[in-house]
Design a protein around this motif. Structure first.
Motif, PDB file in Angstrom:
ATOM      1  N   THR A   1      -2.689 -66.611   2.512  1.00  0.00           N
ATOM      2  CA  THR A   1      -2.265 -66.702   3.909  1.00  0.00           C
ATOM      3  C   THR A   1      -0.993 -65.883   4.111  1.00  0.00           C
TER       4      THR A   1
ATOM      5  N   GLY B   1     -12.048 -69.552  12.994  1.00  0.00           N
ATOM      6  CA  GLY B   1     -10.729 -70.060  12.646  1.00  0.00           C
ATOM      7  C   GLY B   1     -10.552 -71.479  13.120  1.00  0.00           C
TER       8      GLY B   1
ATOM      9  N   GLN C   1     -12.230 -61.766  10.043  1.00  0.00           N
ATOM     10  CA  GLN C   1     -11.352 -62.645   9.287  1.00  0.00           C
ATOM     11  C   GLN C   1     -11.044 -63.910  10.085  1.00  0.00           C
TER      12      GLN C   1
ATOM     13  N   CYS D   1      -5.624 -64.730   5.410  1.00  0.00           N
ATOM     14  CA  CYS D   1      -5.774 -65.555   6.611  1.00  0.00           C
ATOM     15  C   CYS D   1      -4.434 -65.622   7.340  1.00  0.00           C
TER      16      CYS D   1
END
Length: 545
Positions: free
Chosen positions: A52, A28, A117, A91
């Motif tokens: 998202t 991330g 993720q 996300c």
């Protein structure tokens, strides 16, 4: 538009594109930026590239991860499960990440590592110490700051198709020499974790895959190092490589590198020169400040107060069952029973979400009385005797109020913690039996020691109160040198820090006559001024309680 700011924006966009190519390998991105058009443009670019969902640290666990909907279950008479916001192929964007507590950070890490993720953290801290918890930040490859980028600088971005690049990602090979070079560079920058060099290698692989190559170039490694390792640097790399070369020679006896192993190695001076523009400004000063703060490992939650008691029960109120709240069954039934005829249920009581009452408490933290006693000069013994008697009297009453008492004495050129926080009267008498006196008056050192102790007490869930006993004649500076002008200047600096922290203070004037400087000191501390020139222990304790 300046060239350096435009380059910073391009680096931020490149980091985001690499994250989209290899989300599982890069984890991330942590974005340090306040709300504004620059951050909005960056987030728009993220939203256009992948789905998202915006989340907040204070959201209930059921809303994030799903679980049993208690209100719907009671209403329907069967188990009803709710789906959380966090799901596959989405996300999460964590707003106000600097306020994320340890428990929520652990939940996010466990969820993201299980799903592989990526996550985007929006670090909106206003002060340097307001940062994201390390348990989250160290698992993300990129730490990007947009604070110095203006609206006109946030232009220009190269388009990369993540789907096409992901097909080439598995074919990109990383040599042993490249791994060796990246690990060695991380060690020279003071990075003591193995995650950053691994992230840097994954970023280099994603960069090579974006151009359809199956091998790494030196440029890939240099760009990856500037994106991943440079923001994490806590020391400047040494100019001489003698220490690291000796370590290399020791390893060569254990493992003779083959031609393929040395093929991907890059000279360290080239790597250092490549990342030098991306190193944080004021690196050494920032590292010393982080060491003094303990690495900024706090939650960065704006002095959030934790209670270490259950507290006094308050009347129940309507609410939702989330984050460990307990239902008040009697109040809930009392609210639901009058409506049963309209709800037409005879076999059981039908409860709706509007009927639920939850228990609430008035939580109180332990109070800590921090005595900062001036032990300098010819009258020190009298002041210390008064302070000793006051502390003993307060300790004798602490059993009922559950207060803690601590004592800091400052004299000569330093301040010492003479009595750690305690409720034990026996321990207090033993520690207060012999307190030295005489020497200069390091008032700034005494205030700083008391402020550090109070800050630590707050992190433990206490409510500290500073009690300063002094005649106000500071003549020793923080560095231990004598001089009234520098000593008073240091006092003003510490006073501004204490006032900004919101620490309750009481300034007790122990001089033979009221001192005007102490009146000003109490005003600057936003505290109370008590002139007690002839106070004995009993009067002093009465004034403080």
């Amino acid at each position: 538009m300046t060239e350096s700011r435009s380059q910073d924006w391009n680096h931020a966009c490149l980091a985001l594109k690499l994250l989209l190519i290899d989300p599982a390998g890069l984890g991330g991105i942590s974005l340090r930026a306040r709300a504004g058009p620059v951050r909005d443009r960056f987030l728009d670019y993220l939203n256009q590239s992948t789905p998202t969902v915006r989340i907040h640290p204070s959201m209930p666990s059921e809303a994030l991860f799903g679980g049993m909907d208690v209100a719907a279950t009671l209403e329907a008479g069967r188990i009803i499960k709710s789906s959380g916001l966090l799901r596959e192929n989405v996300c999460p964007v964590l707003a106000m990440a600097e306020r994320c507590g340890p428990l929520r950070a652990f939940e996010l890490v466990r969820f993201l590592e299980a799903r592989k993720q990526p996550i985007a953290l929006l670090d909106e801290g206003a002060e340097p110490e307001e940062t994201v918890l390390p348990i989250l930040s160290e698992r993300l490859a990129f730490h990007i700051s947009l604070e110095a980028i203006g609206r006109l600088d946030a232009v220009g971005e190269e388009t990369i198709n993540p789907q096409n690049a992901q097909h080439h990602l598995a074919a990109v090979d990383v040599s042993v020499g490249a791994r060796h070079s990246m690990t060695l560079l991380a060690a020279r920058l003071g990075i003591d974790s193995l995650r950053p060099p691994l992230f840097a290698l994954n970023a280099a692989r994603a960069l090579a895959a974006s151009t359809g190559r199956d091998h790494l170039k030196d440029e890939d490694l240099m760009i990856a190092a500037s994106l991943v390792l440079a923001p994490r640097a806590i020391q400047l790399p040494a100019d001489d490589m003698e220490e690291f070369q000796n370590a290399d020679k020791a390893l060569e006896h254990q493992h003779e590198p083959s031609h393929d192993d040395s093929e991907g190695m890059i000279p360290q001076d080239i790597l250092v020169d490549a990342i030098r523009p991306q190193l944080p400004s004021g690196l050494l000063a920032g590292f010393q400040e982080n060491a003094r703060r303990g690495g900024a490992k706090g939650s960065g939650a704006g002095q959030k107060r934790r209670s270490n008691r259950r507290g006094r029960p308050l009347p129940s109120r309507r609410g939702r069952l989330a984050d460990g709240r307990r239902i008040d069954l009697i109040a809930t039934l009392r609210a639901a029973v009058p409506w049963q005829r309209l709800r037409r249920r005879r076999d059981r009581v039908k409860i709706r979400s509007s009927d639920i009452f939850v228990k609430s408490f008035e939580e109180k933290s332990d109070r800590l009385l921090v005595f900062a006693v001036d032990a300098s000069g010819s009258a020190a013994m009298a002041r210390l005797a008064d302070a000793k008697g006051a502390v003993e009297i307060l300790l004798s009453e602490a059993y009922a109020s559950r207060d803690l008492v601590s004592l800091i004495g400052f004299r000569g050129d330093r301040a010492d913690l003479l009595l750690p926080p305690t409720r034990s009267l026996v321990q207090a008498k033993r520690r207060l039996a012999a307190l030295p006196g005489g020497g200069g008056t390091p008032l700034a050192a005494g205030l700083k020691a008391a402020g550090d102790l109070a800050k630590h007490a707050r992190s433990q869930g206490m409510s500290p109160v500073l009690l300063l006993l002094t005649d106000g004649r500071a003549n020793i500076a923080l560095d231990g040198t004598a001089g009234r002008s520098q000593a008073n200047a240091d006092v003003q600096i510490i006073v501004r820090w204490l006032r900004h922290s919101g620490l309750p203070c009481i300034v007790i004037d122990t001089a033979s006559r009221p001192e005007r400087s102490l009146t000003s000191l109490a005003h600057n501390l936003a505290g109370q001024y008590l002139p007690l020139p002839h106070a004995d222990a009993t009067k002093l304790a009465r004034a403080l309680t």
